[in-house]
Write an enzyme that holds these catalytic residues in place. Sequence first.
Site, PDB file in Angstrom:
ATOM      1  N   GLY A  50       0.793  -1.221   0.000  1.00 57.72           N
ATOM      2  CA  GLY A  50       0.000   0.000   0.000  1.00 57.72           C
ATOM      3  C   GLY A  50       0.821   1.264   0.000  1.00 57.72           C
ATOM      4  CG  ASP A  71       6.804  -7.234  -1.110  1.00 62.06           C
ATOM      5  OD1 ASP A  71       6.454  -8.422  -0.928  1.00 62.06           O
ATOM      6  OD2 ASP A  71       6.090  -6.278  -0.779  1.00 62.06           O
ATOM      7  CG  LEU A  80      -5.651  -5.969  -7.381  1.00 63.47           C
ATOM      8  CD1 LEU A  80      -6.343  -6.452  -8.643  1.00 63.47           C
ATOM      9  CD2 LEU A  80      -4.216  -5.576  -7.677  1.00 63.47           C
ATOM     10  NE  ARG A  82      -3.817  -2.811   1.671  1.00 64.83           N
ATOM     11  CZ  ARG A  82      -4.273  -4.024   1.366  1.00 64.83           C
ATOM     12  NH1 ARG A  82      -5.375  -4.161   0.647  1.00 64.83           N
ATOM     13  NH2 ARG A  82      -3.637  -5.098   1.772  1.00 64.83           N
ATOM     14  CE  LYS A  95       1.724  -7.790  -2.467  1.00 63.54           C
ATOM     15  NZ  LYS A  95       1.450  -7.273  -1.100  1.00 63.54           N
ATOM     16  CG  ASP A 139       2.791  -6.103   5.805  1.00 62.16           C
ATOM     17  OD1 ASP A 139       3.831  -6.539   6.328  1.00 62.16           O
ATOM     18  OD2 ASP A 139       2.093  -6.749   5.009  1.00 62.16           O
ATOM     19  CB  CYS A 201      -4.729  -3.378   6.628  1.00 66.03           C
ATOM     20  SG  CYS A 201      -4.009  -4.461   5.389  1.00 66.03           S
TER      21      CYS A 201
END
Length: 260
Positions: A50, A71, A80, A82, A95, A139, A201
């Site tokens: 994000g 990553d 998708l 965010r 990613k 995250d 999240c």
Amino acid sequence: MPLPPLVAPVAALPADERERTQRHAVLRGFGEESQRRLAAAHVAIVGAGGLGSPAVLALAAAGVGILTVIDDDAVDLPNLQRQVLHRLADVGAPKVDSAVRAAAELSPHTVVRAVRERLYAGNADALLSGADLVIDGSDTFATRAVVAAACERLGVPLVWGVVQEFHAQVTVFWSRPPAGREPVVLADLHPPDQAGEAPSCAAVGVLGALTMQVGSLLAAEAVKLITGVGEPLLGRVLLIDALQGRTTDVPLHSASAAAS
């Protein structure tokens, strides 16, 4: 007070890059020299989610010379909402591959070093070494602590942001800033004995548009540090309340300096 530029400029820009970035060249106080500093810069971005997504897009568009994107994850459909770096066709793919594709489509002179590895204490210094600055878009707080510790050891600035639900924080940590500026590190904002793992999240949600705003702010802080233009958020924390449409900044000082 602005800081000295972090990166020395390249000697010259290719003609097509001068044309592509001409809106930077006419910015008051920015000009071609700052653009040449961006071309010489190496930024490491931890996470292509994000926050990392808009940071990759903004920094590639800005003309940063090298982006190391770290990553180990693959694109999932709920990303998708965010993570604007990725597309439906990317679901199931790494990613970091999205970062390579998107940057090439924006800036042919930007090199993306895709690192499909999970960053942890044992490899953090090696993965981040050589970068002029680091953007943390990870995250979990555990990863953030590892990134921050590596940046402290390496002495490079860490551009840091976090988003949850409708709220966000953005700041800059730097263990060895230029003379006259107070060092500020992650522990000054989140002392280790007080920092717990925030809800994910997936559990509490996040406003997708806010991640784009914060990721762009992270990129802007990186540009300011690289070029020496403007006042970076070193020693300040920007607080964003998207639900109320409010932004404020508060001072952040070194806990060790305060204790002495």
